[in-house]
Design a protein around this motif. Structure first.
Motif, PDB file in Angstrom:
ATOM      1  N   PRO A  21     -23.829 -17.039  23.765  1.00 19.04           N
ATOM      2  CA  PRO A  21     -24.470 -16.474  22.570  1.00 19.04           C
ATOM      3  C   PRO A  21     -23.879 -17.004  21.262  1.00 19.04           C
ATOM      4  CG  PRO A  21     -23.866 -14.721  24.085  1.00 19.04           C
ATOM      5  CD  PRO A  21     -23.286 -15.986  24.619  1.00 19.04           C
ATOM      6  N   LEU A  22     -22.567 -17.260  21.251  1.00 16.08           N
ATOM      7  CA  LEU A  22     -21.969 -17.807  20.034  1.00 16.08           C
ATOM      8  C   LEU A  22     -22.519 -19.203  19.740  1.00 16.08           C
ATOM      9  CD1 LEU A  22     -18.262 -16.658  20.400  1.00 16.08           C
ATOM     10  CD2 LEU A  22     -19.956 -15.843  18.760  1.00 16.08           C
ATOM     11  N   ILE A  23     -22.672 -20.014  20.772  1.00 14.22           N
ATOM     12  CA  ILE A  23     -23.236 -21.355  20.581  1.00 14.22           C
ATOM     13  C   ILE A  23     -24.689 -21.254  20.128  1.00 14.22           C
ATOM     14  CG2 ILE A  23     -23.916 -23.462  21.797  1.00 14.22           C
ATOM     15  CD1 ILE A  23     -21.324 -23.098  23.466  1.00 14.22           C
ATOM     16  N   LEU A  24     -25.452 -20.338  20.712  1.00 12.63           N
ATOM     17  CA  LEU A  24     -26.847 -20.141  20.295  1.00 12.63           C
ATOM     18  C   LEU A  24     -26.923 -19.677  18.848  1.00 12.63           C
ATOM     19  CD1 LEU A  24     -28.450 -18.555  23.476  1.00 12.63           C
ATOM     20  CD2 LEU A  24     -28.866 -20.822  22.520  1.00 12.63           C
ATOM     21  N   LEU A  25     -26.024 -18.770  18.452  1.00 13.21           N
ATOM     22  CA  LEU A  25     -26.006 -18.302  17.071  1.00 13.21           C
ATOM     23  C   LEU A  25     -25.697 -19.468  16.119  1.00 13.21           C
ATOM     24  CD1 LEU A  25     -26.051 -16.034  14.961  1.00 13.21           C
ATOM     25  CD2 LEU A  25     -23.640 -15.672  15.439  1.00 13.21           C
ATOM     26  N   ALA A  26     -24.733 -20.297  16.503  1.00 14.16           N
ATOM     27  CA  ALA A  26     -24.406 -21.452  15.665  1.00 14.16           C
ATOM     28  C   ALA A  26     -25.592 -22.403  15.579  1.00 14.16           C
ATOM     29  CB  ALA A  26     -23.184 -22.172  16.229  1.00 14.16           C
ATOM     30  N   GLN A  27     -26.301 -22.605  16.687  1.00 12.83           N
ATOM     31  CA  GLN A  27     -27.480 -23.475  16.668  1.00 12.83           C
ATOM     32  C   GLN A  27     -28.585 -22.889  15.808  1.00 12.83           C
ATOM     33  OE1 GLN A  27     -28.450 -24.014  20.792  1.00 12.83           O
ATOM     34  NE2 GLN A  27     -27.070 -25.763  21.028  1.00 12.83           N
ATOM     35  N   ASN A  28     -28.768 -21.570  15.867  1.00 13.40           N
ATOM     36  CA  ASN A  28     -29.794 -20.924  15.034  1.00 13.40           C
ATOM     37  C   ASN A  28     -29.469 -21.072  13.556  1.00 13.40           C
ATOM     38  OD1 ASN A  28     -31.262 -20.160  17.242  1.00 13.40           O
ATOM     39  ND2 ASN A  28     -30.396 -18.098  17.336  1.00 13.40           N
TER      40      ASN A  28
END
Length: 190
Positions: free
Chosen positions: A81-88
């Motif tokens: 989720p942290l990587i997804l948040l950074a990508q978003n």
């Protein structure tokens, strides 16, 4: 009812989404480096080594290393989720940059079209203005015409030929000669 309500204390935890987003980006950026892989490799080797050797008889995670697997699962469940948040967040920045680039392109295109119209109007105006070569050719034609007239007016076979008098003679000299003839028939100077 007509006065605004003063926000009271809430017992919900407050967090700054930008602060958390920056943390997520930093974490995702760190996880994508060779340093993170090296740290994790050293950590796994030390973990397995200590649990196989058992310093002071302490083996907290025996051979199937279930605790290590649980640790990796927990890490993966938080990392994704942290990587997804950074990508978003990066996608949102890219979208804003794309919108700004599109607006800049639109403005640039409008400026280029305006300049093209201005250049076209200047070309049309310059086409109507006499150029240096045109003026030179017209002046040469006028000079040639004046030379032709002068040559034509000074030819002896021309009935309107104007006879030029030698230098030093002029109307005063011819008047004196005429007066001398009238006085006594002498043709010289008085």
């Amino acid at each position: 009812m007509d006065t605004p309500r003063i926000p009271g204390r809430t017992f919900r935890p407050q967090y700054d989404p930008e602060l958390f987003g920056r943390f997520a980006e930093t974490f995702a950026r760190f996880m994508g480096t060779a340093r993170f892989i090296a740290y994790m490799t050293v950590f796994v080797i030390v973990w397995i080594g200590l649990n196989l050797i058992g310093i002071y008889g302490l083996k907290w995670d025996p051979y199937p290393f279930i605790l290590l697997n649980l640790f990796f699962s927990t890490q993966a469940s938080y990392a994704a989720p942290l990587i997804l948040l950074a990508q978003n967040r990066q996608e949102a920045r890219d979208r804003v940059q794309y919108d700004q680039d599109r607006d800049m392109t639109t403005r640039t295109r409008a400026d280029i079209e305006f300049l093209a119209r201005e250049v076209a109007s200047l070309r049309a105006a310059v086409g109507e203005v006499a150029t240096r070569d045109y003026i030179r050719s017209e002046l040469r034609a006028l000079l040639a015409e004046l030379d032709e007239r002068r040559d034509r007016d000074h030819r002896p076979d021309n009935p309107g030929h104007i006879r030029s008098e030698p230098e030093g003679s002029g109307s005063a000299a011819s008047t004196r000669a005429a007066e001398a003839r009238a006085r006594g028939g002498r043709g010289g100077s008085p």
